[in-house]
Design an enzyme around this catalytic site. Structure first.
Site, PDB file in Angstrom:
ATOM      1  N   ASP A 104       0.687  24.762 -12.080  1.00  0.00           N
ATOM      2  CA  ASP A 104      -0.503  24.428 -12.884  1.00  0.00           C
ATOM      3  C   ASP A 104      -0.102  23.686 -14.151  1.00  0.00           C
ATOM      4  O   ASP A 104      -0.712  22.678 -14.518  1.00  0.00           O
ATOM      5  CB  ASP A 104      -1.271  25.696 -13.251  1.00  0.00           C
ATOM      6  CG  ASP A 104      -1.762  26.457 -12.035  1.00  0.00           C
ATOM      7  OD1 ASP A 104      -1.948  25.815 -10.976  1.00  0.00           O
ATOM      8  OD2 ASP A 104      -1.938  27.689 -12.116  1.00  0.00           O
TER       9      ASP A 104
ATOM     10  N   GLY B  62       0.814  -1.207   0.000  1.00  0.00           N
ATOM     11  CA  GLY B  62       0.000   0.000   0.000  1.00  0.00           C
ATOM     12  C   GLY B  62       0.840   1.247   0.000  1.00  0.00           C
ATOM     13  O   GLY B  62       2.063   1.195   0.188  1.00  0.00           O
ATOM     14  N   PRO B  63       0.217   2.398  -0.182  1.00  0.00           N
ATOM     15  CA  PRO B  63       0.955   3.672  -0.185  1.00  0.00           C
ATOM     16  C   PRO B  63       1.590   3.947   1.169  1.00  0.00           C
ATOM     17  O   PRO B  63       1.193   3.364   2.186  1.00  0.00           O
ATOM     18  CB  PRO B  63      -0.146   4.711  -0.500  1.00  0.00           C
ATOM     19  CG  PRO B  63      -1.275   3.931  -1.071  1.00  0.00           C
ATOM     20  CD  PRO B  63      -1.208   2.578  -0.454  1.00  0.00           C
ATOM     21  N   PRO B  64       2.588   4.831   1.217  1.00  0.00           N
ATOM     22  CA  PRO B  64       3.218   5.173   2.509  1.00  0.00           C
ATOM     23  C   PRO B  64       2.217   5.801   3.477  1.00  0.00           C
ATOM     24  O   PRO B  64       1.352   6.581   3.084  1.00  0.00           O
ATOM     25  CB  PRO B  64       4.304   6.176   2.111  1.00  0.00           C
ATOM     26  CG  PRO B  64       4.553   5.946   0.662  1.00  0.00           C
ATOM     27  CD  PRO B  64       3.251   5.497   0.087  1.00  0.00           C
TER      28      PRO B  64
ATOM     29  N   GLU C 111      -5.839  33.600  -9.041  1.00  0.00           N
ATOM     30  CA  GLU C 111      -6.639  32.731  -8.178  1.00  0.00           C
ATOM     31  C   GLU C 111      -8.130  32.866  -8.474  1.00  0.00           C
ATOM     32  O   GLU C 111      -8.882  31.888  -8.400  1.00  0.00           O
ATOM     33  CB  GLU C 111      -6.354  33.045  -6.706  1.00  0.00           C
ATOM     34  CG  GLU C 111      -4.910  32.815  -6.284  1.00  0.00           C
ATOM     35  CD  GLU C 111      -4.423  31.405  -6.539  1.00  0.00           C
ATOM     36  OE1 GLU C 111      -5.250  30.471  -6.511  1.00  0.00           O
ATOM     37  OE2 GLU C 111      -3.219  31.235  -6.796  1.00  0.00           O
TER      38      GLU C 111
ATOM     39  N   LYS D 240       0.784  -0.031   7.429  1.00  0.00           N
ATOM     40  CA  LYS D 240       1.307  -1.396   7.268  1.00  0.00           C
ATOM     41  C   LYS D 240       2.146  -1.810   8.473  1.00  0.00           C
ATOM     42  O   LYS D 240       1.951  -2.890   9.038  1.00  0.00           O
ATOM     43  CB  LYS D 240       2.122  -1.479   5.971  1.00  0.00           C
ATOM     44  CG  LYS D 240       1.341  -1.134   4.713  1.00  0.00           C
ATOM     45  CD  LYS D 240       2.171  -1.303   3.466  1.00  0.00           C
ATOM     46  CE  LYS D 240       3.300  -0.285   3.384  1.00  0.00           C
ATOM     47  NZ  LYS D 240       2.812   1.086   3.271  1.00  0.00           N
ATOM     48  N   THR D 241       3.082  -0.951   8.861  1.00  0.00           N
ATOM     49  CA  THR D 241       3.924  -1.275  10.012  1.00  0.00           C
ATOM     50  C   THR D 241       3.110  -1.288  11.303  1.00  0.00           C
ATOM     51  O   THR D 241       3.347  -2.110  12.196  1.00  0.00           O
ATOM     52  CB  THR D 241       5.076  -0.253  10.122  1.00  0.00           C
ATOM     53  OG1 THR D 241       5.784  -0.209   8.879  1.00  0.00           O
ATOM     54  CG2 THR D 241       6.023  -0.633  11.230  1.00  0.00           C
TER      55      THR D 241
END
EC number: 3.4.24.-
Length: 655
Positions: free
Chosen positions: A531, A233-235, A457, A239-240
């Site tokens: 962008d 899986g992603p960081p 913006e 998991k740990t």
């Protein structure tokens, strides 16, 4: 073992140098006491001169061995001018009690006859024969050898892992495993209750733990325990943490280490450590081995080795493959591993019989984020009416580690403001800071640049408001944050699949900033760098990965195995490369022209929005509704954000 699990960790370690120093001091003291002041005070005296002193009655006594005689003068002789200099060499203030002279006697038989005659004549008071040397002399003579042997023993103990150095990094224990052992007697505080979300992953992990606790439940009907489970899986997705929960829940020994712990500069060390790890686990079986970041040793063989040689990492991997499922495999040892790069792992490692299960640990959805917030808010003093459901909806795409960081930043923000409890505003400010960086209110910006930023913006906000599939806007600011001079916050929908029109609307909204500059100033600036980077990646993905381009058709050049990164040639021809470049440019320019068209139709509202931004610096969704009217594409039941537009940091979403 962890630090709080080491036995007798508070006991002071014995330093062998203390022993060696003590021996040296004892030798010197013995020699000093036995020889009196013989060091540097006894002068050499010739044999004929000795006989002369004896005849004159200067000598009181003589002690002699087989080769040397120690001569002691009478008190009257010591006081005479002839021997006055002898009394100046006192040691530590002690009187020079003798011997005053040392004499080589040659033949001891003849020397003893001379002394017998002198004694009979009354010229010598006494004499005596003694051994050749005393214990002090013997020790002093062997002192260099003793020091060398002691130093050699000390170095050997260090090299073999003994003494104060421990056994972890010594030369003869370098092939030993560095795994930390957690067993049921140790205080492991992380349990499955601390792992919020990840219900699918927990279900499979819990089954492994249950098998170790109650194997008869599965073996009675012929089931076999999986030999390995790979967490992918992603960081930051947990998991740990999931592995730590297994260590806390399982009633069996748990060995934990990282993939990099097998790597060493010496040949054969990695394979040796793998063998030692599984040997320890087999001795304590049933047991669990957890290898974090297994891609450090599990990378596919032969992919990155251009020299053709068999490197050390491949030897380590080969040994790991053999230990997991070979002729001597351990049936009662389960291997858990974690990685976020499963595509580069060796296929032999992923086959059934080694890692039977691949458990994907994905980013949490809105319900799982709410559960994660509840876990991390246990130890934080917060207001009673804190809306956790609102926070979970305002943090799409956040991992468990990100949410933990948000909670910690919110607590720090509240403490900085001398608050006793953390409120919603602190959490929103924390999300703002994590996504966009810290506000730089003291940054000097000229009025012309400030207006240009406001136009840019406002262009993003206007186009996103007018595009059906663009993410709903939450807040726009021209207050500098981090490396950006301005930013627009959106609340992206949590989609499982993305359609072509949705990606095009997102690209159009991204190009709205540069399009607004072109319409108002008829000039463009460097402010659209991020962008352009974003839309270029999106257009390239549409053409080369997802097959969303009509000219190239249903084809992808994406390689999920990771082999393409070692290839020298592109997977398409030069002609196709030109077509790809043309289609990417066509997509971007098409959405840029579309953004100019939308802004041209709403030029007055664009300028009005920019003026409002210059006045307030931060505007929200309600301000856009006052200018443009209610957004026609908003669905009923969408999240409403009621914020005070007078406040400059009221809400945050993913940038």
């Amino acid at each position: 073992m962890s630090e709080n699990m080491k036995p007798n960790q508070n006991k002071s370690r014995f330093n062998p140098w203390v022993l060696y120093g003590s021996i040296l001091v004892i030798i010197l003291v013995i020699n000093f006491l036995t020889n009196g002041s013989s060091f540097g005070n006894s002068r050499q005296l010739g044999l004929s001169k000795l006989y002369e002193y004896v005849d004159k009655g200067y000598v009181e006594k003589i002690d002699f061995s087989r080769t040397v005689a120690k001569v002691y003068l009478t008190p009257d002789a010591q006081k005479s001018k002839e021997f006055e200099s002898l009394n100046k060499n006192n040691i530590l203030g002690r009187e020079n009690a003798g011997p005053q002279f040392l004499t080589d006697i040659g033949d001891s038989k003849i020397f003893q006859e001379k002394l017998d005659k002198a004694t009979a004549e009354g010229k010598l008071k006494e004499y005596k024969s003694e051994p050749d040397s005393n214990w002090g002399d013997i020790l002093i003579s062997f002192l260099p050898i003793i020091i060398i042997i002691g130093f050699w023993l000390f170095m050997m103990r260090r090299m073999t892992g003994g003494g104060a150095g421990g056994g972890g990094g010594q030369i003869f224990s370098i092939g030993k495993s560095k795994a930390k052992l957690f067993d049921e007697k140790n205080d492991i505080k992380v349990t499955f209750k601390d792992v919020a979300g990840l219900e699918g992953a927990k279900e499979e992990i819990v089954e492994i733990v249950e098998f170790l606790k109650n194997p008869e439940k599965y073996t009675s009907i012929g089931g076999k325990i999986p030999k390995g489970a790979l967490l992918v899986g992603p960081p930051g997705t947990g998991k740990t943490l999931l592995a730590k929960a297994v260590a806390g829940e399982a009633q069996v020994p748990f060995f934990s280490l990282s993939g990099s712990d097998f790597v060493e500069m010496f040949v054969g060390v990695g394979a040796s450590r793998v063998r030692d790890l599984f040997k320890q686990a087999k001795e304590k079986s049933p047991a669990i081995i957890f290898i974090d970041e297994i891609d450090a040793v599990g990378r596919a063989r032969g992919k990155s080795n251009f020299s053709g040689s068999n490197d050390e990492r491949e030897n380590t991997l080969n040994q790991l493959l053999t230990e997991m499922d070979g002729f001597g495999s351990n049936t009662n040892v389960i291997v858990l591993a974690a990685t976020n790069r499963a595509e580069i792992l060796d296929k032999a490692l992923l086959r059934a019989g080694r890692f039977d299960r691949q458990i994907y640990v994905d980013l949490p959805d809105v319900k799982e984020r709410e559960a994660i917030f509840n876990v991390h808010l246990r130890n934080i003093k917060k207001v009673d009416n804190l809306d956790i459901d609102f926070l979970s909806k305002q943090t799409p795409g956040f991992s468990g580690a990100d949410i933990a960081n948000v909670c910690n930043e919110a607590a720090l923000t509240a403490a900085r403001k001398d608050k006793k409890e953390v409120d919603m505003q602190d959490f929103l400010d924390a999300v703002d800071r994590i996504i966009g960086g810290l506000e730089k209110k003291n940054k000097i910006i000229s009025p012309e640049e400030k207006y240009a930023i406001a136009i840019h913006e406002a262009g993003h906000a206007t186009v996103s408001w007018m595009c059906e599939h663009a993410s709903p806007l939450v807040k726009v600011t021209i207050v500098p944050r981090g490396q950006s001079l301005g930013a627009a916050w959106y609340l992206p929908a949590e989609r499982q699949i993305v359609r072509t029109e949705q990606m095009l609307d997102e690209m159009c909204a991204t190009m709205g900033g540069r399009a607004a500059e072109k319409i108002i100033f008829d000039k463009i600036s460097t402010g659209a760098l991020s962008d352009l980077e974003k839309v270029t990646k999106q257009a390239k993905a549409m053409v080369t990965i997802y097959g969303l381009n009509e000219k190239l058709g249903n084809i992808t050049y994406y390689d999920s195995s990771g082999q393409s990164e070692y290839s020298f040639a592109k997977p398409y021809s030069e002609e196709t490369a030109r077509v790809i470049d043309q289609e990417i440019s066509s997509l971007i320019e098409g959405q840029y022209a579309r953004a100019i068209s939308i802004l041209s139709e709403n030029r007055d509202k664009l300028v009005q929005l920019a003026d409002l931004l210059c006045e307030k610096e931060v505007i929200f969704k309600q301000d856009l509704e006052n200018i443009f009217g209610k957004r026609p594409f908003d669905k009923e039941g969408a999240v409403e954000i009621n914020l005070n537009s007078e406040t400059k940091s009221e809400n945050n979403t993913e940038l």
